[in-house]
Design a protein around this motif. Structure first.
Motif, short mmCIF file in Angstrom:
data_model
loop_
_atom_site.label_atom_id
_atom_site.label_comp_id
_atom_site.label_asym_id
_atom_site.label_seq_id
_atom_site.Cartn_x
_atom_site.Cartn_y
_atom_site.Cartn_z
N LEU A 145 0.85 -1.17 0.00
CA LEU A 145 0.00 0.00 0.00
C LEU A 145 0.89 1.24 0.00
O LEU A 145 1.76 1.38 0.87
N HIS A 146 0.68 2.13 -0.96
CA HIS A 146 1.44 3.37 -0.97
C HIS A 146 0.96 4.24 0.18
O HIS A 146 -0.24 4.30 0.48
N VAL A 147 1.90 4.94 0.81
CA VAL A 147 1.56 5.72 2.00
C VAL A 147 0.50 6.78 1.71
O VAL A 147 -0.31 7.11 2.59
N ASP A 148 0.43 7.30 0.49
CA ASP A 148 -0.63 8.28 0.19
C ASP A 148 -2.02 7.64 0.25
O ASP A 148 -3.00 8.30 0.61
N ASP A 149 -2.10 6.36 -0.11
CA ASP A 149 -3.37 5.65 0.07
C ASP A 149 -3.71 5.51 1.56
O ASP A 149 -4.87 5.60 1.95
N VAL A 150 -2.69 5.30 2.37
CA VAL A 150 -2.92 5.19 3.81
C VAL A 150 -3.43 6.52 4.37
O VAL A 150 -4.37 6.54 5.18
N ILE A 151 -2.83 7.62 3.92
CA ILE A 151 -3.30 8.94 4.37
C ILE A 151 -4.78 9.12 4.01
O ILE A 151 -5.58 9.58 4.84
N GLY A 152 -5.15 8.70 2.81
CA GLY A 152 -6.55 8.77 2.40
C GLY A 152 -7.45 7.95 3.32
O GLY A 152 -8.54 8.39 3.71
N ALA A 153 -6.97 6.77 3.70
CA ALA A 153 -7.77 5.91 4.58
C ALA A 153 -7.88 6.52 5.99
O ALA A 153 -8.95 6.47 6.61
N LEU A 154 -6.79 7.10 6.48
CA LEU A 154 -6.82 7.72 7.82
C LEU A 154 -7.84 8.86 7.86
O LEU A 154 -8.55 9.03 8.86
N LEU A 155 -7.92 9.63 6.79
CA LEU A 155 -8.88 10.74 6.75
C LEU A 155 -10.30 10.22 6.56
O LEU A 155 -11.24 10.69 7.21
N ALA A 156 -10.46 9.21 5.71
CA ALA A 156 -11.79 8.61 5.51
C ALA A 156 -12.32 8.03 6.81
O ALA A 156 -13.53 8.02 7.07
N ALA A 157 -11.40 7.55 7.65
CA ALA A 157 -11.79 6.90 8.91
C ALA A 157 -12.28 7.89 9.96
O ALA A 157 -12.72 7.49 11.04
N THR A 158 -12.25 9.19 9.66
CA THR A 158 -12.82 10.16 10.60
C THR A 158 -14.33 10.29 10.42
O THR A 158 -14.98 11.07 11.12
N ALA A 159 -14.89 9.54 9.48
CA ALA A 159 -16.35 9.58 9.28
C ALA A 159 -17.07 9.07 10.53
O ALA A 159 -16.56 8.21 11.24
N ASP A 160 -18.26 9.59 10.76
CA ASP A 160 -19.04 9.18 11.94
C ASP A 160 -19.27 7.67 11.98
O ASP A 160 -19.21 7.04 13.03
#
Lengths: 335, 335
Positions: A229-244
């Motif tokens: 997994l490219h780290v930029d994909d991980v950053i995307g997942a970390l931000l998506a994971a802030t969803a309620d």
């Protein structure tokens, strides 16, 4: 201050106060750069454990406050006060180090995280918390790809300790109402990774050897598959994971496509212009005992619930990564 | 010395040197009595943590060496030297205490066990090790009964810490060749349980109140089901788990039959000759947050692989238990 947005409550980063633990490390530093770029105020906590991936140069040129401390340190409470978003990425990642010093691994990945959660629930109970767990918690499982309903059966101390830290976040979410989520990350690669250690996974070792014109050695026949997994994909997942919707949930975060280690090695050599062949060597005993064979996670839960999927294919991601290190050659010598 | 027998390698107890951690506690003391009766030399390690179930009177009248220490104490190594069978039953069992002092629970149920395993692998690497885990590691699951392939999702710190301690035993089995097994016990009742605490599960509370002529109070409507296991059935499972086949395996150990809490309470009141009705009271907030609803484990793995099934039905088991405490009334006042 962060506000729920229209996108299922994914938090707005601009103007938010974000805390990133492990923020001088590989994933942490990439996240700090992204948050800073998007207009957040970022505070970093990092213990700079010498054998880990943290380095102050990872954040050179951007203005963030850094507390050099373990996340269980009482001084961390001051950094947490007023935080909107907390990305809890600190931890030990070395499987072999966890077998050499199991108590330290348990301390760093489980005990410190419990101390940290106690501080979060006291000081910033309303903050959104996203924790980085690992696919390593699954260990060697009967059925692949492993989804989140697969019973975790870690093969090393690191997997046990990370599982405890992750599940502690879930307990604090369910029992104490903390808005916490944990992501089980697969093998992550990309810029700002410490390349000079052999203890931080196979990817930085492959990248370093390719760039230094050395051969890449693979244990066994190289047919073990991994999803990278490219780290930029991980950053995307970390931000998506802030969803309620993600509160009190664990998600696999992996690449849709897995590849044999031999293919991954060849792609890295090729991108670096290194024409040495891959070497296949017998398994060292201490590695074989904790090896898990081929592995692949099923990331459909995060796709279905949060709309995240990996977007960077390995060939493009590796070219970008090699290009980064060719520009920033200090990563090849920094210890 | 223990020898593999004809029964799938179940160890012979007669003449064996056995170590029982938590040996002054409820399950431990019953095991020590059984091992002593069967001709083993027994050594006990118990920390006698005041809020736990240990009491020296549990072993009155039998000749065993007792080291008063936590299992992570370096002095434990001397007790482990030369052991054939190690029954590792020490731990904190209180769910509510684990939420009040999460770090202590993690220390007792995970960190100390890791220290202990390090000593075992150094001092007595050939010993057979059986660890007591708990069905509490499952937490609240989607599908009942829960078998061992169900993903653990603990609802409290105690479940997280016990899971870590249990999985650490599995890592030491797989990676270091330790002959370790872990049993996930359901709700255990029977003689020698500390009755005067409200923190050690609902069964001792029910027994105490029934014997003191008090009412039994149940949170909610009493329809939550539990499977209750008589401690003699647990002793049978601990011995069955010394079979060769059980190495590096986790097993559920529960009663084939579950019952609603209201039925369990009525059986206990009846056996004690207490004719007060069961009282149903609203859930206290701190209990409700970590309650798991009805729960039942599937114990078919241990039946299939080791030939163990529960043999004591709840009505007979409760009559025997009440009779024991009527003869040994100090359990009703000892603190």
């Amino acid at each position: 201050m962060s506000k729920p947005g229209g996108n299922g409550g994914v938090r707005t980063v601009a103007g938010a106060t974000c805390v990133v633990t492990g923020g001088l490390g590989f994933i942490g530093a990439n996240l700090v750069h992204a948050l800073h770029r998007d207009g957040a105020t970022v505070r970093v906590i990092d213990a700079l454990v010498p054998t880990h991936g943290g380095n102050r140069r990872n954040l050179e040129g951007i203005d963030v406050d850094v507390l050099e401390a373990r996340i269980g340190d009482p001084a961390v409470a001051d950094v947490l006060a007023g935080a909107d978003l907390i990305f809890n990425l600190a931890g030990q990642v070395s499987h072999t180090a966890s077998m050499t010093d199991p108590l330290l691994d348990l301390d760093l990945n489980a005990v410190d995280h419990t101390r940290f959660l106690e501080m979060v629930r006291t000081v910033s109970p309303g903050a959104r918390v996203v924790h980085a767990s690992t696919r390593q918690v699954y260990g060697r499982v009967d059925r692949l790809p492993a989804d989140e309903l697969t019973a975790a059966s870690p093969v090393d101390v690191n997997g046990v300790a990370k599982l405890a830290g992750e599940q502690m976040h879930m307990v604090y979410a369910r029992a104490h109402g903390l808005a916490a989520t944990s992501l089980r990350l697969s093998n992550v690669y990309g810029p700002r990774q410490r390349l000079t250690s052999d203890e931080l996974g196979f990817l930085p070792v492959f990248v370093r050897r390719a760039l230094l014109g050395e051969t890449i050695r693979i244990f066994g026949d190289g047919r073990q598959e991994r999803d990278c997994l490219h780290v930029d994909d991980v950053i995307g997942a970390l931000l998506a994971a802030t969803a309620d919707r993600a509160v009190a949930r664990v998600y696999n975060v992996g690449n849709r496509n897995g590849h044999p280690l031999s293919t991954i090695a060849r792609l890295i050599l090729e991108a670096a212009g290194n024409d040495r062949p891959v070497e296949f060597v017998p398994w060292p005993d201490d590695h074989q005992r904790i090896d898990i064979g081929s592995f692949k996670t099923d990331s459909s839960r995060i796709a279905d619930e949060l709309g995240w999927t990996s977007s960077i294919e390995i060939d493009a991601g590796i070219k970008q990564t090699i290009g980064f290190y060719q520009e920033s050659s200090w990563y090849l010598s920094s210890t």
